[in-house]
Design an enzyme around this catalytic site. Structure first.
Site, PDB file in Angstrom:
ATOM      1  N   SER A   1       0.824  -1.213   0.000  1.00  0.00           N
ATOM      2  CA  SER A   1       0.000   0.000   0.000  1.00  0.00           C
ATOM      3  C   SER A   1       0.859   1.265   0.000  1.00  0.00           C
ATOM      4  O   SER A   1       2.031   1.237   0.396  1.00  0.00           O
ATOM      5  CB  SER A   1      -0.911   0.021   1.229  1.00  0.00           C
ATOM      6  OG  SER A   1      -1.687  -1.148   1.286  1.00  0.00           O
TER       7      SER A   1
HETATM    8  N1  SAM Z   1      -0.009  -5.283   4.296  1.00  0.00           N
HETATM    9  C1  SAM Z   1       0.666  -5.506   3.028  1.00  0.00           C
HETATM   10  C2  SAM Z   1       2.021  -4.855   2.965  1.00  0.00           C
HETATM   11  O1  SAM Z   1       2.430  -4.186   3.918  1.00  0.00           O
HETATM   12  O2  SAM Z   1       2.692  -5.068   1.944  1.00  0.00           O
HETATM   13  C3  SAM Z   1      -0.150  -5.093   1.853  1.00  0.00           C
HETATM   14  C4  SAM Z   1      -1.296  -5.960   1.648  1.00  0.00           C
HETATM   15  S1  SAM Z   1      -2.042  -6.002   0.077  1.00  0.00           S
HETATM   16  C5  SAM Z   1      -2.766  -4.403  -0.087  1.00  0.00           C
HETATM   17  C6  SAM Z   1      -3.392  -7.084   0.511  1.00  0.00           C
HETATM   18  C7  SAM Z   1      -2.973  -8.522   0.749  1.00  0.00           C
HETATM   19  O3  SAM Z   1      -4.091  -9.232   1.274  1.00  0.00           O
HETATM   20  C8  SAM Z   1      -2.545  -9.252  -0.516  1.00  0.00           C
HETATM   21  O4  SAM Z   1      -1.253  -9.776  -0.369  1.00  0.00           O
HETATM   22  C9  SAM Z   1      -3.591 -10.369  -0.645  1.00  0.00           C
HETATM   23  O5  SAM Z   1      -3.086 -11.567  -1.207  1.00  0.00           O
HETATM   24  C10 SAM Z   1      -4.010 -10.555   0.792  1.00  0.00           C
HETATM   25  N2  SAM Z   1      -5.315 -11.194   1.014  1.00  0.00           N
HETATM   26  C11 SAM Z   1      -6.468 -11.072   0.317  1.00  0.00           C
HETATM   27  N3  SAM Z   1      -7.446 -11.841   0.853  1.00  0.00           N
HETATM   28  C12 SAM Z   1      -6.889 -12.466   1.934  1.00  0.00           C
HETATM   29  C13 SAM Z   1      -7.372 -13.390   2.907  1.00  0.00           C
HETATM   30  N4  SAM Z   1      -8.636 -13.851   2.908  1.00  0.00           N
HETATM   31  N5  SAM Z   1      -6.519 -13.816   3.864  1.00  0.00           N
HETATM   32  C14 SAM Z   1      -5.229 -13.393   3.910  1.00  0.00           C
HETATM   33  N6  SAM Z   1      -4.720 -12.528   2.996  1.00  0.00           N
HETATM   34  C15 SAM Z   1      -5.527 -12.064   2.032  1.00  0.00           C
END
Ligand code: SAM
Length: 218
Positions: free
Chosen positions: A60
């Site tokens: 993000s």
């Molecule tokens: N917090 C992260 C960082 O600091 O880089 C950024 C996260 S990114 C915007 C959102 C993440 O949520 C993605 O890697 C995606 O694969 C994950 N995601 C989506 N649905 C999910 C779920 N049900 N459980 C765990 N992770 C999930």
């Protein structure tokens, strides 16, 4: 490396009003964002923009991360669950905020990204963060209850298991709304077993939360 760029980013985020709390500013100073960005994009690490990390996912934008962290009053010794490890950058910032006496677990559904996040955390000195591969919409009952829960992907609504796993007095932050558009960053405070106070804290844009209590896989 990149120290000047990091200082300048923090100065801009402070001037623009995204960063104001001393502990959050210190965490931004400490954690090297470039260590969490894919090698070929490192020169953009300290621009205020989201960056691709593969598998259609992103790390993000720093301003969005500042909004999330400033809204949740993270404190030393808290027990925190993050849903969406991605690069691991946000988890490292949380680890700084909760300190040595705190505990952070972070769940990622894409196995390759869980590995990417785990490796980034380890090489940057945050090997104490526990990265779990799985569907974070179900939470993590084994370690519940949580003082804080952060969801870093957009849910159609707050997943019920996460509300159940939050301590009374705990707070949950999440982007809620439609895919990529019309999303709102919300902070939900659990006031009692059946009482939740939800505040809306402005618009945002996140990748979808995919899982049993999120969006269906396409
Ligand atoms: N917090 C992260 C960082 O600091 O880089 C950024 C996260 S990114 C915007 C959102 C993440 O949520 C993605 O890697 C995606 O694969 C994950 N995601 C989506 N649905 C999910 C779920 N049900 N459980 C765990 N992770 C999930």
């Amino acid at each position: 490396m990149y120290e000047k760029e990091r200082e300048e980013l923090i100065e801009r985020l402070t001037r623009w009003g995204y960063l104001s709390k001393r502990d959050v500013i210190n965490a931004f100073k400490k954690v090297p964002r470039h260590e969490f960005v894919p090698q070929n994009l490192r020169r953009y690490s300290y621009a205020d923009q989201p960056l691709p990390i593969g598998h259609g996912q992103t790390i993000s934008a720093p301003s969005m991360i500042a909004i999330m962290l400033e809204s949740l009053d993270l404190k030393p010794a808290q027990k925190v669950l993050e849903i969406g490890t991605g690069s691991g950058y946000n988890a490292a910032l949380i680890a700084e905020l909760i300190g040595r006496d705190g505990q952070i677990f972070t769940i990622e559904r894409v196995a390759e990204l869980a590995e990417f996040g785990r490796a980034n955390l380890k090489k940057s000195g945050y090997g104490g963060v526990k990265v779990i591969t799985g569907d974070g919409t179900c939470g993590y009952t084994r370690e519940a209850p949580w003082d804080r829960i952060l969801i870093t992907a957009c849910a159609p609504e707050i997943p019920q298991p996460l509300i159940s796993q939050l301590k009374v007095g705990g707070k949950l932050g999440a982007p809620v709304g439609r895919h990529y558009m019309a999303q709102t960053w919300i902070v939900a405070e659990k006031l009692g077993e059946k009482k939740i106070n939800v505040q809306e804290r402005g618009g945002c844009s996140f990748v979808p939360l995919v899982g049993k209590y999120g969006w269906k896989e396409e």
